[in-house]
Motif scaffolding. Structure first.
Motif, PDB file in Angstrom:
ATOM      1  N   PRO A   1       0.845  -1.195   0.000  1.00 17.76           N
ATOM      2  CA  PRO A   1       0.000   0.000   0.000  1.00 17.76           C
ATOM      3  C   PRO A   1       0.879   1.244   0.000  1.00 17.76           C
ATOM      4  O   PRO A   1       2.066   1.190   0.365  1.00 17.76           O
ATOM      5  CB  PRO A   1      -0.777  -0.129   1.317  1.00 17.76           C
ATOM      6  CG  PRO A   1       0.119  -0.942   2.198  1.00 17.76           C
ATOM      7  CD  PRO A   1       0.801  -1.921   1.281  1.00 17.76           C
ATOM      8  N   GLN A   2       0.306   2.365  -0.391  1.00 19.56           N
ATOM      9  CA  GLN A   2       1.066   3.610  -0.438  1.00 19.56           C
ATOM     10  C   GLN A   2       1.735   3.940   0.899  1.00 19.56           C
ATOM     11  O   GLN A   2       2.840   4.476   0.938  1.00 19.56           O
ATOM     12  CB  GLN A   2       0.149   4.756  -0.854  1.00 19.56           C
ATOM     13  CG  GLN A   2      -0.090   4.838  -2.354  1.00 19.56           C
ATOM     14  CD  GLN A   2       1.001   5.617  -3.064  1.00 19.56           C
ATOM     15  OE1 GLN A   2       1.235   6.782  -2.779  1.00 19.56           O
ATOM     16  NE2 GLN A   2       1.676   4.969  -4.000  1.00 19.56           N
ATOM     17  N   THR A   3       1.065   3.617   1.985  1.00 20.29           N
ATOM     18  CA  THR A   3       1.606   3.971   3.305  1.00 20.29           C
ATOM     19  C   THR A   3       2.953   3.311   3.579  1.00 20.29           C
ATOM     20  O   THR A   3       3.740   3.841   4.371  1.00 20.29           O
ATOM     21  CB  THR A   3       0.625   3.564   4.411  1.00 20.29           C
ATOM     22  OG1 THR A   3       0.272   2.174   4.254  1.00 20.29           O
ATOM     23  CG2 THR A   3      -0.643   4.415   4.355  1.00 20.29           C
ATOM     24  N   TYR A   4       3.229   2.180   2.931  1.00 20.27           N
ATOM     25  CA  TYR A   4       4.530   1.512   3.145  1.00 20.27           C
ATOM     26  C   TYR A   4       5.675   2.423   2.746  1.00 20.27           C
ATOM     27  O   TYR A   4       6.716   2.463   3.417  1.00 20.27           O
ATOM     28  CB  TYR A   4       4.595   0.216   2.328  1.00 20.27           C
ATOM     29  CG  TYR A   4       6.018  -0.290   2.161  1.00 20.27           C
ATOM     30  CD1 TYR A   4       6.658  -0.977   3.177  1.00 20.27           C
ATOM     31  CD2 TYR A   4       6.733  -0.047   0.979  1.00 20.27           C
ATOM     32  CE1 TYR A   4       7.978  -1.406   3.039  1.00 20.27           C
ATOM     33  CE2 TYR A   4       8.043  -0.470   0.830  1.00 20.27           C
ATOM     34  CZ  TYR A   4       8.656  -1.152   1.859  1.00 20.27           C
ATOM     35  OH  TYR A   4       9.964  -1.563   1.718  1.00 20.27           O
ATOM     36  N   PHE A   5       5.521   3.185   1.669  1.00 22.56           N
ATOM     37  CA  PHE A   5       6.627   3.961   1.115  1.00 22.56           C
ATOM     38  C   PHE A   5       6.863   5.280   1.861  1.00 22.56           C
ATOM     39  O   PHE A   5       7.904   5.897   1.706  1.00 22.56           O
ATOM     40  CB  PHE A   5       6.350   4.276  -0.369  1.00 22.56           C
ATOM     41  CG  PHE A   5       6.120   3.060  -1.214  1.00 22.56           C
ATOM     42  CD1 PHE A   5       7.191   2.279  -1.632  1.00 22.56           C
ATOM     43  CD2 PHE A   5       4.835   2.691  -1.591  1.00 22.56           C
ATOM     44  CE1 PHE A   5       6.987   1.152  -2.416  1.00 22.56           C
ATOM     45  CE2 PHE A   5       4.622   1.560  -2.376  1.00 22.56           C
ATOM     46  CZ  PHE A   5       5.714   0.785  -2.785  1.00 22.56           C
ATOM     47  N   THR A   6       5.907   5.707   2.671  1.00 17.06           N
ATOM     48  CA  THR A   6       5.950   7.045   3.266  1.00 17.06           C
ATOM     49  C   THR A   6       6.785   7.086   4.543  1.00 17.06           C
ATOM     50  O   THR A   6       6.597   6.259   5.432  1.00 17.06           O
ATOM     51  CB  THR A   6       4.528   7.535   3.591  1.00 17.06           C
ATOM     52  OG1 THR A   6       3.711   7.403   2.430  1.00 17.06           O
ATOM     53  CG2 THR A   6       4.558   8.998   4.016  1.00 17.06           C
ATOM     54  N   THR A   7       7.677   8.079   4.619  1.00 15.77           N
ATOM     55  CA  THR A   7       8.441   8.329   5.834  1.00 15.77           C
ATOM     56  C   THR A   7       8.222   9.777   6.278  1.00 15.77           C
ATOM     57  O   THR A   7       7.830  10.636   5.483  1.00 15.77           O
ATOM     58  CB  THR A   7       9.945   8.099   5.621  1.00 15.77           C
ATOM     59  OG1 THR A   7      10.425   9.013   4.615  1.00 15.77           O
ATOM     60  CG2 THR A   7      10.226   6.667   5.185  1.00 15.77           C
ATOM     61  N   GLU A   8       8.499  10.035   7.540  1.00 13.85           N
ATOM     62  CA  GLU A   8       8.337  11.383   8.078  1.00 13.85           C
ATOM     63  C   GLU A   8       9.210  12.380   7.337  1.00 13.85           C
ATOM     64  O   GLU A   8       8.799  13.528   7.078  1.00 13.85           O
ATOM     65  CB  GLU A   8       8.686  11.389   9.570  1.00 13.85           C
ATOM     66  CG  GLU A   8       8.471  12.725  10.258  1.00 13.85           C
ATOM     67  CD  GLU A   8       7.009  13.141  10.324  1.00 13.85           C
ATOM     68  OE1 GLU A   8       6.763  14.355  10.494  1.00 13.85           O
ATOM     69  OE2 GLU A   8       6.122  12.273  10.204  1.00 13.85           O
ATOM     70  N   ARG A   9      10.402  11.974   6.956  1.00 18.59           N
ATOM     71  CA  ARG A   9      11.306  12.873   6.241  1.00 18.59           C
ATOM     72  C   ARG A   9      10.700  13.340   4.930  1.00 18.59           C
ATOM     73  O   ARG A   9      10.828  14.499   4.540  1.00 18.59           O
ATOM     74  CB  ARG A   9      12.645  12.189   5.990  1.00 18.59           C
ATOM     75  CG  ARG A   9      13.687  13.081   5.334  1.00 18.59           C
ATOM     76  CD  ARG A   9      14.968  12.324   5.055  1.00 18.59           C
ATOM     77  NE  ARG A   9      15.574  11.813   6.268  1.00 18.59           N
ATOM     78  CZ  ARG A   9      16.612  10.967   6.283  1.00 18.59           C
ATOM     79  NH1 ARG A   9      17.128  10.542   5.148  1.00 18.59           N
ATOM     80  NH2 ARG A   9      17.118  10.554   7.418  1.00 18.59           N
ATOM     81  N   ARG A  10      10.001  12.448   4.214  1.00 12.00           N
ATOM     82  CA  ARG A  10       9.402  12.829   2.933  1.00 12.00           C
ATOM     83  C   ARG A  10       8.185  13.723   3.131  1.00 12.00           C
ATOM     84  O   ARG A  10       7.916  14.610   2.311  1.00 12.00           O
ATOM     85  CB  ARG A  10       9.041  11.579   2.132  1.00 12.00           C
ATOM     86  CG  ARG A  10      10.236  10.762   1.706  1.00 12.00           C
ATOM     87  CD  ARG A  10      11.240  11.585   0.913  1.00 12.00           C
ATOM     88  NE  ARG A  10      12.431  10.807   0.613  1.00 12.00           N
ATOM     89  CZ  ARG A  10      13.559  11.327   0.160  1.00 12.00           C
ATOM     90  NH1 ARG A  10      13.662  12.628  -0.035  1.00 12.00           N
ATOM     91  NH2 ARG A  10      14.603  10.560  -0.081  1.00 12.00           N
ATOM     92  N   LEU A  11       7.439  13.522   4.193  1.00  7.95           N
ATOM     93  CA  LEU A  11       6.324  14.411   4.481  1.00  7.95           C
ATOM     94  C   LEU A  11       6.829  15.825   4.764  1.00  7.95           C
ATOM     95  O   LEU A  11       6.244  16.815   4.299  1.00  7.95           O
ATOM     96  CB  LEU A  11       5.527  13.880   5.676  1.00  7.95           C
ATOM     97  CG  LEU A  11       4.754  12.571   5.438  1.00  7.95           C
ATOM     98  CD1 LEU A  11       4.202  12.052   6.756  1.00  7.95           C
ATOM     99  CD2 LEU A  11       3.636  12.776   4.429  1.00  7.95           C
ATOM    100  N   ILE A  12       7.919  15.921   5.501  1.00  8.28           N
ATOM    101  CA  ILE A  12       8.514  17.224   5.801  1.00  8.28           C
ATOM    102  C   ILE A  12       9.033  17.869   4.518  1.00  8.28           C
ATOM    103  O   ILE A  12       8.848  19.076   4.284  1.00  8.28           O
ATOM    104  CB  ILE A  12       9.648  17.067   6.836  1.00  8.28           C
ATOM    105  CG1 ILE A  12       9.068  16.650   8.190  1.00  8.28           C
ATOM    106  CG2 ILE A  12      10.451  18.359   6.971  1.00  8.28           C
ATOM    107  CD1 ILE A  12      10.102  16.257   9.210  1.00  8.28           C
ATOM    108  N   ALA A  13       9.682  17.069   3.669  1.00  8.85           N
ATOM    109  CA  ALA A  13      10.222  17.607   2.415  1.00  8.85           C
ATOM    110  C   ALA A  13       9.107  18.099   1.502  1.00  8.85           C
ATOM    111  O   ALA A  13       9.243  19.149   0.846  1.00  8.85           O
ATOM    112  CB  ALA A  13      11.053  16.541   1.706  1.00  8.85           C
ATOM    113  N   LEU A  14       7.995  17.362   1.442  1.00  5.55           N
ATOM    114  CA  LEU A  14       6.871  17.794   0.618  1.00  5.55           C
ATOM    115  C   LEU A  14       6.316  19.128   1.125  1.00  5.55           C
ATOM    116  O   LEU A  14       6.053  20.044   0.337  1.00  5.55           O
ATOM    117  CB  LEU A  14       5.771  16.727   0.614  1.00  5.55           C
ATOM    118  CG  LEU A  14       4.500  17.087  -0.159  1.00  5.55           C
ATOM    119  CD1 LEU A  14       4.805  17.291  -1.631  1.00  5.55           C
ATOM    120  CD2 LEU A  14       3.441  15.995   0.040  1.00  5.55           C
TER     121      LEU A  14
END
Length: 319
Positions: A140-153
């Motif tokens: 699922p999409q949630t597997y690929f998501t990390t906190e660092r990428r949320l911050i970068a976005l």
């Protein structure tokens, strides 16, 4: 016996030295070393360059420290769209997937596309369906998501709102992983995988799945995997350009690579880097940004990894 060699990258435009703790930098270097060990284990036992680059890239796709697979960038809608390609220098066979939203290890899917032989590049939902039919792991999409990428976005969206996107640090934008190898039979191979760049347009495809641009391998010449502003890599057909300069102008690997990275791409203000290996086992890793995650193993088993200007020598690997 032919010299064997392996080089990898984890993306140029790495974060400023103070943006991560030393433990996080050490973790990234450790995962680079693990990728090198995975590829070298295959090469040193007489395995193929194709198997070696795939194995090395899988390790980096599974690491949260790099922009590929787990920990990949998010597009403008907060969705992961993953690209990858692989090329066999002995036959010029190649395979790629792009805009995948579910494949755990896109480089494995690229290899499967190459081996099936009906196409070179599969896109989006079709790529995801192909991977499932091939028995590859999907997530699922949630597997690929990390906190660092949320911050970068969030950081890139803030730049867009302020009209300061051009001044964003390379680490807030791009990132890719890749590997190149020369095996004992003299065959070359290259592989590249990425999540693209943070806040990229929905459906955007960069250079990583484009054969000749972000990935290229030709026996007797070189194998190349690139990282940076993909649109410029496509326009300059970077991997093929380096091979062509070597084949037609007689340039060595370093001269050809430096020309492309430090002159051709730099004039576009394009952050860029690559790793390449020549048919003689020579290795280069040029970049024009503040840093690039990179590592290589020489033909005698010496291991090196670097992030910025400093390169660390690690315990050697047996051949």
């Amino acid at each position: 016996m032919t010299n064997i060699a392996l080089a990898i990258h984890g993306g140029c435009g790495v974060m400023a030295k103070l943006d991560l703790s030393e433990a996080e930098w050490a973790g990234a270097r450790a995962d680079l070393a693990s990728a090198l060990k995975a590829g070298w284990a295959i090469l040193s036992s007489g395995g193929s360059s194709l198997d070696a680059v795939e194995a090395a890239v899988v390790v980096m796709e599974d690491s949260p420290h790099f922009n590929a697979g787990y920990g990949a960038a998010l597009n403008e809608h907060g969705i992961h769209e993953l690209d990858a390609s692989i090329m066999d220098g002995s036959s010029l066979a190649a395979g790629a997937v792009c805009a995948s939203r579910a494949i755990r290890n896109p480089i494995k899917a690229a290899r499967a596309v190459m081996e099936k032989g009906d196409a070179v590049l599969l896109n989006g939902p079709a790529a995801d369906r192909f991977a499932e039919v091939a028995g590859l792991a999907t997530e699922p999409q949630t597997y690929f998501t990390t906190e660092r990428r949320l911050i970068a976005l969030a950081a890139m969206k803030a730049h867009v709102a302020r009209g300061t996107s051009a001044s964003a640090k390379e680490a807030e934008k791009h990132g890719t992983v890749g590997a190149v190898a020369l095996d004992a039979t003299g065959h070359l191979a290259a592989a590249t995988s990425t999540g693209g760049y943070n806040n990229k347009p929905d459906g955007r495809i960069g250079d990583s799945p484009i054969i000749g641009a972000g990935t290229y391998a030709r026996d007797g010449v070189c194998a190349v995997s690139g990282t940076g502003k993909g649109e410029v890599f496509i326009r300059h057909v970077v991997g093929h350009e380096i091979a062509s300069r070597m084949a037609y102008l007689g340039e060595d690997l370093k001269t050809a690579s430096d020309k492309v990275i430090h002159e051709d791409l730099k004039r576009h203000n394009a952050g860029a880097g690559l790793v390449a290996v020549g048919a003689d086992g020579s290795i280069v890793a040029p970049y024009n940004t503040d840093g690039m995650f990179r590592g290589w193993v020489t033909s005698n088993g010496d291991v090196f990894v670097g992030t910025h200007d400093k390169v660390f020598q690690l315990p050697g690997l047996a051949r």
